[in-house]
Design a protein around this motif. Sequence first.
Motif, PDB file in Angstrom:
ATOM      1  N   ASN B 134      -2.096  18.327  -4.108  1.00 15.60           N
ATOM      2  CA  ASN B 134      -2.073  17.227  -3.141  1.00 15.60           C
ATOM      3  C   ASN B 134      -1.919  15.922  -3.896  1.00 15.60           C
ATOM      4  O   ASN B 134      -2.891  15.428  -4.470  1.00 15.60           O
ATOM      5  CB  ASN B 134      -3.382  17.204  -2.331  1.00 15.60           C
ATOM      6  CG  ASN B 134      -3.528  18.430  -1.449  1.00 15.60           C
ATOM      7  OD1 ASN B 134      -2.959  18.492  -0.368  1.00 15.60           O
ATOM      8  ND2 ASN B 134      -4.265  19.427  -1.928  1.00 15.60           N
ATOM      9  N   PHE B 135      -0.713  15.410  -3.932  1.00 18.39           N
ATOM     10  CA  PHE B 135      -0.529  14.150  -4.641  1.00 18.39           C
ATOM     11  C   PHE B 135       0.638  13.362  -4.064  1.00 18.39           C
ATOM     12  O   PHE B 135       1.398  13.868  -3.233  1.00 18.39           O
ATOM     13  CB  PHE B 135      -0.370  14.371  -6.148  1.00 18.39           C
ATOM     14  CG  PHE B 135       0.852  15.153  -6.569  1.00 18.39           C
ATOM     15  CD1 PHE B 135       0.831  16.536  -6.601  1.00 18.39           C
ATOM     16  CD2 PHE B 135       2.022  14.498  -6.958  1.00 18.39           C
ATOM     17  CE1 PHE B 135       1.953  17.254  -7.006  1.00 18.39           C
ATOM     18  CE2 PHE B 135       3.141  15.204  -7.372  1.00 18.39           C
ATOM     19  CZ  PHE B 135       3.109  16.585  -7.383  1.00 18.39           C
ATOM     20  N   ILE B 136       0.724  12.122  -4.491  1.00 18.77           N
ATOM     21  CA  ILE B 136       1.790  11.242  -4.029  1.00 18.77           C
ATOM     22  C   ILE B 136       2.602  10.841  -5.244  1.00 18.77           C
ATOM     23  O   ILE B 136       2.058  10.456  -6.268  1.00 18.77           O
ATOM     24  CB  ILE B 136       1.220   9.997  -3.324  1.00 18.77           C
ATOM     25  CG1 ILE B 136       0.423  10.433  -2.083  1.00 18.77           C
ATOM     26  CG2 ILE B 136       2.341   9.031  -2.932  1.00 18.77           C
ATOM     27  CD1 ILE B 136      -0.305   9.305  -1.392  1.00 18.77           C
ATOM     28  N   CYS B 137       3.913  10.992  -5.115  1.00 20.18           N
ATOM     29  CA  CYS B 137       4.827  10.669  -6.190  1.00 20.18           C
ATOM     30  C   CYS B 137       5.539   9.366  -5.845  1.00 20.18           C
ATOM     31  O   CYS B 137       5.999   9.191  -4.716  1.00 20.18           O
ATOM     32  CB  CYS B 137       5.848  11.804  -6.260  1.00 20.18           C
ATOM     33  SG  CYS B 137       6.504  12.106  -7.882  1.00 20.18           S
ATOM     34  N   ALA B 255      -1.142  -1.159  -2.809  1.00 26.19           N
ATOM     35  CA  ALA B 255      -0.512  -0.142  -1.952  1.00 26.19           C
ATOM     36  C   ALA B 255      -1.161   1.225  -2.198  1.00 26.19           C
ATOM     37  O   ALA B 255      -1.416   1.988  -1.257  1.00 26.19           O
ATOM     38  CB  ALA B 255       0.988  -0.077  -2.229  1.00 26.19           C
ATOM     39  N   MET B 256      -1.463   1.518  -3.461  1.00 23.35           N
ATOM     40  CA  MET B 256      -2.111   2.793  -3.780  1.00 23.35           C
ATOM     41  C   MET B 256      -3.508   2.874  -3.186  1.00 23.35           C
ATOM     42  O   MET B 256      -3.929   3.925  -2.705  1.00 23.35           O
ATOM     43  CB  MET B 256      -2.174   2.978  -5.288  1.00 23.35           C
ATOM     44  CG  MET B 256      -0.808   3.316  -5.875  1.00 23.35           C
ATOM     45  SD  MET B 256      -0.872   3.168  -7.671  1.00 23.35           S
ATOM     46  CE  MET B 256       0.646   3.976  -8.104  1.00 23.35           C
ATOM     47  N   ALA B 257      -4.242   1.758  -3.222  1.00 20.30           N
ATOM     48  CA  ALA B 257      -5.575   1.751  -2.604  1.00 20.30           C
ATOM     49  C   ALA B 257      -5.454   2.087  -1.118  1.00 20.30           C
ATOM     50  O   ALA B 257      -6.231   2.881  -0.579  1.00 20.30           O
ATOM     51  CB  ALA B 257      -6.233   0.390  -2.803  1.00 20.30           C
ATOM     52  N   GLY B 258      -4.459   1.491  -0.451  1.00 20.13           N
ATOM     53  CA  GLY B 258      -4.244   1.800   0.966  1.00 20.13           C
ATOM     54  C   GLY B 258      -3.889   3.268   1.170  1.00 20.13           C
ATOM     55  O   GLY B 258      -4.358   3.907   2.115  1.00 20.13           O
ATOM     56  N   LEU B 259      -3.098   3.818   0.249  1.00 25.45           N
ATOM     57  CA  LEU B 259      -2.721   5.239   0.348  1.00 25.45           C
ATOM     58  C   LEU B 259      -3.925   6.148   0.105  1.00 25.45           C
ATOM     59  O   LEU B 259      -4.026   7.228   0.695  1.00 25.45           O
ATOM     60  CB  LEU B 259      -1.596   5.556  -0.649  1.00 25.45           C
ATOM     61  CG  LEU B 259      -0.234   4.947  -0.291  1.00 25.45           C
ATOM     62  CD1 LEU B 259       0.723   5.069  -1.473  1.00 25.45           C
ATOM     63  CD2 LEU B 259       0.361   5.622   0.942  1.00 25.45           C
ATOM     64  N   ILE B 260      -4.839   5.717  -0.743  1.00 25.78           N
ATOM     65  CA  ILE B 260      -6.077   6.492  -0.955  1.00 25.78           C
ATOM     66  C   ILE B 260      -6.913   6.469   0.327  1.00 25.78           C
ATOM     67  O   ILE B 260      -7.386   7.505   0.797  1.00 25.78           O
ATOM     68  CB  ILE B 260      -6.874   5.930  -2.147  1.00 25.78           C
ATOM     69  CG1 ILE B 260      -6.113   6.188  -3.446  1.00 25.78           C
ATOM     70  CG2 ILE B 260      -8.273   6.552  -2.207  1.00 25.78           C
ATOM     71  CD1 ILE B 260      -6.650   5.427  -4.647  1.00 25.78           C
ATOM     72  N   ASN B 261      -7.058   5.276   0.915  1.00 23.37           N
ATOM     73  CA  ASN B 261      -7.826   5.182   2.157  1.00 23.37           C
ATOM     74  C   ASN B 261      -7.187   6.030   3.259  1.00 23.37           C
ATOM     75  O   ASN B 261      -7.867   6.592   4.102  1.00 23.37           O
ATOM     76  CB  ASN B 261      -7.912   3.725   2.613  1.00 23.37           C
ATOM     77  CG  ASN B 261      -8.646   2.845   1.603  1.00 23.37           C
ATOM     78  OD1 ASN B 261      -9.338   3.347   0.724  1.00 23.37           O
ATOM     79  ND2 ASN B 261      -8.477   1.543   1.723  1.00 23.37           N
ATOM     80  N   LEU B 262      -5.873   6.110   3.239  1.00 22.80           N
ATOM     81  CA  LEU B 262      -5.163   6.843   4.287  1.00 22.80           C
ATOM     82  C   LEU B 262      -5.085   8.339   4.022  1.00 22.80           C
ATOM     83  O   LEU B 262      -5.327   9.149   4.916  1.00 22.80           O
ATOM     84  CB  LEU B 262      -3.741   6.287   4.404  1.00 22.80           C
ATOM     85  CG  LEU B 262      -2.930   6.846   5.573  1.00 22.80           C
ATOM     86  CD1 LEU B 262      -3.450   6.289   6.884  1.00 22.80           C
ATOM     87  CD2 LEU B 262      -1.456   6.544   5.416  1.00 22.80           C
ATOM     88  N   LEU B 263      -4.719   8.716   2.797  1.00 22.44           N
ATOM     89  CA  LEU B 263      -4.414  10.130   2.519  1.00 22.44           C
ATOM     90  C   LEU B 263      -5.321  10.780   1.476  1.00 22.44           C
ATOM     91  O   LEU B 263      -5.335  12.003   1.382  1.00 22.44           O
ATOM     92  CB  LEU B 263      -2.952  10.257   2.054  1.00 22.44           C
ATOM     93  CG  LEU B 263      -1.900   9.990   3.127  1.00 22.44           C
ATOM     94  CD1 LEU B 263      -0.515   9.936   2.499  1.00 22.44           C
ATOM     95  CD2 LEU B 263      -1.943  11.061   4.213  1.00 22.44           C
ATOM     96  N   ASP B 264      -5.993   9.971   0.674  1.00 21.69           N
ATOM     97  CA  ASP B 264      -6.938  10.493  -0.325  1.00 21.69           C
ATOM     98  C   ASP B 264      -6.311  11.595  -1.186  1.00 21.69           C
ATOM     99  O   ASP B 264      -6.793  12.736  -1.206  1.00 21.69           O
ATOM    100  CB  ASP B 264      -8.182  11.014   0.420  1.00 21.69           C
ATOM    101  CG  ASP B 264      -9.324  11.377  -0.507  1.00 21.69           C
ATOM    102  OD1 ASP B 264      -9.269  11.030  -1.700  1.00 21.69           O
ATOM    103  OD2 ASP B 264     -10.273  12.039  -0.036  1.00 21.69           O
ATOM    104  N   PRO B 265      -5.238  11.269  -1.913  1.00 23.18           N
ATOM    105  CA  PRO B 265      -4.583  12.280  -2.755  1.00 23.18           C
ATOM    106  C   PRO B 265      -5.433  12.615  -3.984  1.00 23.18           C
ATOM    107  O   PRO B 265      -6.330  11.839  -4.344  1.00 23.18           O
ATOM    108  CB  PRO B 265      -3.291  11.581  -3.187  1.00 23.18           C
ATOM    109  CG  PRO B 265      -3.658  10.130  -3.221  1.00 23.18           C
ATOM    110  CD  PRO B 265      -4.608   9.937  -2.051  1.00 23.18           C
TER     111      PRO B 265
END
Lengths: 328, 328
Positions: B134-137, B255-265
């Motif tokens: 589970n990760f974001i590229c 943007a990554m902090a927002g992606l962590i809050n949203l998707l928690d990769p």
Amino acid sequence: LADSHFIGIDIGATLIKMGVVTREGALVSRDEARTDEINGPSHFVKIAGETFERLLVEAGVEKRAIGAVGIGAPGWVDHQRGIVHELTNIPDWRDFPLARKIEETLGLSVFVDNDANVMAVGEMLYGAGRGYKNFICLTLGTGVGGAIIIDGAIHRGANGLAGEVGHMSIDTQGRQCACGALGCLENYVGNRSIVARALELMGESPTGGSGSIIYEMAGGDPANITTKTIADAAAKGDAVALEVWRETGRRLGSAMAGLINLLDPECFVVGGGVAKAGPVLFDRMKEAMASLAMNKLGRSTPILEAELGEHAGLIGAATFAMLSSERD
Amino acid sequence: LADSHFIGIDIGATLIKMGVVTREGALVSRDEARTDEINGPSHFVKIAGETFERLLVEAGVEKRAIGAVGIGAPGWVDHQRGIVHELTNIPDWRDFPLARKIEETLGLSVFVDNDANVMAVGEMLYGAGRGYKNFICLTLGTGVGGAIIIDGAIHRGANGLAGEVGHMSIDTQGRQCACGALGCLENYVGNRSIVARALELMGESPTGGSGSIIYEMAGGDPANITTKTIADAAAKGDAVALEVWRETGRRLGSAMAGLINLLDPECFVVGGGVAKAGPVLFDRMKEAMASLAMNKLGRSTPILEAELGEHAGLIGAATFAMLSSERD
């Protein structure tokens, strides 16, 4: 009939609700207590035990008919271990093993999750999300909660933190958020921000200048202005109210366009007190989303109003218990 | 040995690369052509067929050893039907059924997807994403591409549009993006924006005033300034360069902090030309992410540099073919 009913508990900032829900999503008995009357975690567990007995009698349901208990709690919840880390409105609540304590008291399996997550499950089975397996749920209230459903299940992420749609920054140099970041969506479209914006547009003298009817509709007291007042004023064509909803819808629609570009959900389900504003908000959200999403297919993503209403949290919690117990 | 090798094709804005990759992720032969020398979709298919024969000979591999062909293409791809809707750098390319045409020519199964998606698959199997499901590229270049891996598979979304991390708005009243929205991340951290910001900070007179060494390092021609120049200048302590990376890292980290809050990769994997700036960028991204993510668990999400380098797209495409053919 075994497992014909499930218990839902919805822990809110103001009220704690508990109810008995059928396998078909019908709420057959319920009760509530004020959150600020709970002295601490042990008191919460005691009250839940007493309420449980009373609700079963009221519903005419035997204990063996209850399949499981689901609890939705605001904030940071460790779903796997059944721990609710913080509940700011109940004293001395810190890293409390809620699932285990309620299990010991009621003698039933207990599942705990974030309130927005359990609401999303309720909407998926019995509400606006019926038929969808991939959608994003937003709850618009004092805060902006969210949940992401992927392949029919809650997307929790690596640490159970996922779904916080309200904490995506929409302005990296914007307003300071309580979470520590700048410009989180919640700081622009939460109900306090909406009311504050109306007051700002009404100017120094809310009774005069702007010509807005909001002040009058709030009985002459700015402290009475709620998002409902502003929605009612918009329905009467009030220019300030219309502008407030235009800005709010634009920001939400922009965030949704970004979420489409990122996750491409089948639909959005939007609930919570602010969503009661209805078309004046939804139409603006849809317009903004449709003009901002990058791909034409994404622009027609449906934005649906949540259907389960004031007991969405309760029904969601019970539904979540049903799904969780059957998955185990 | 049947299915011991896979073919990857990476369609880029400048170069089209094709290669033979082993089941273990090793690139054993490869060739490339300039994208602007391709006359149209049929010419592309013809060239691919000729290159294929040549690569097999070069690799000393028989055709029956090839398991499948994977293609990564920029922009909007219909993965299920194998259609690449648009390729702006090849004339007359519109809704072209690339998978079927290449299948007819090569007599092999062909799988097509977005370039960022196939790169993410390559990094998952053979690069920085090994061990993560589970990760974001993110791929940082002229544009900002992205891919979301959930449970070990590409998250495509309802219409195959998902993963466009570069088209999340970070300022709802910000810069006009080519996609139609305002303030998309790509407009702040894409390589053109980075160079433009350096020029802006250097002021009217890039040779003088600011005292920056960037101008000199670009051989006295502002048109030669690239993100590499700015990274090299930062390594020498140039104040303008350091400020550019600080701002770029801050925006990406936010943007990554927002992606962590949203998707928690579980982690981020960051590649592309801009990522070659190395620690001066990654350290700033990590600092910003760690100070802005809302939950302490999220703040330690690893941000990893992609490992497959310049042939990431090629190896990713072949890896993607392997996974896709074995899933069918």
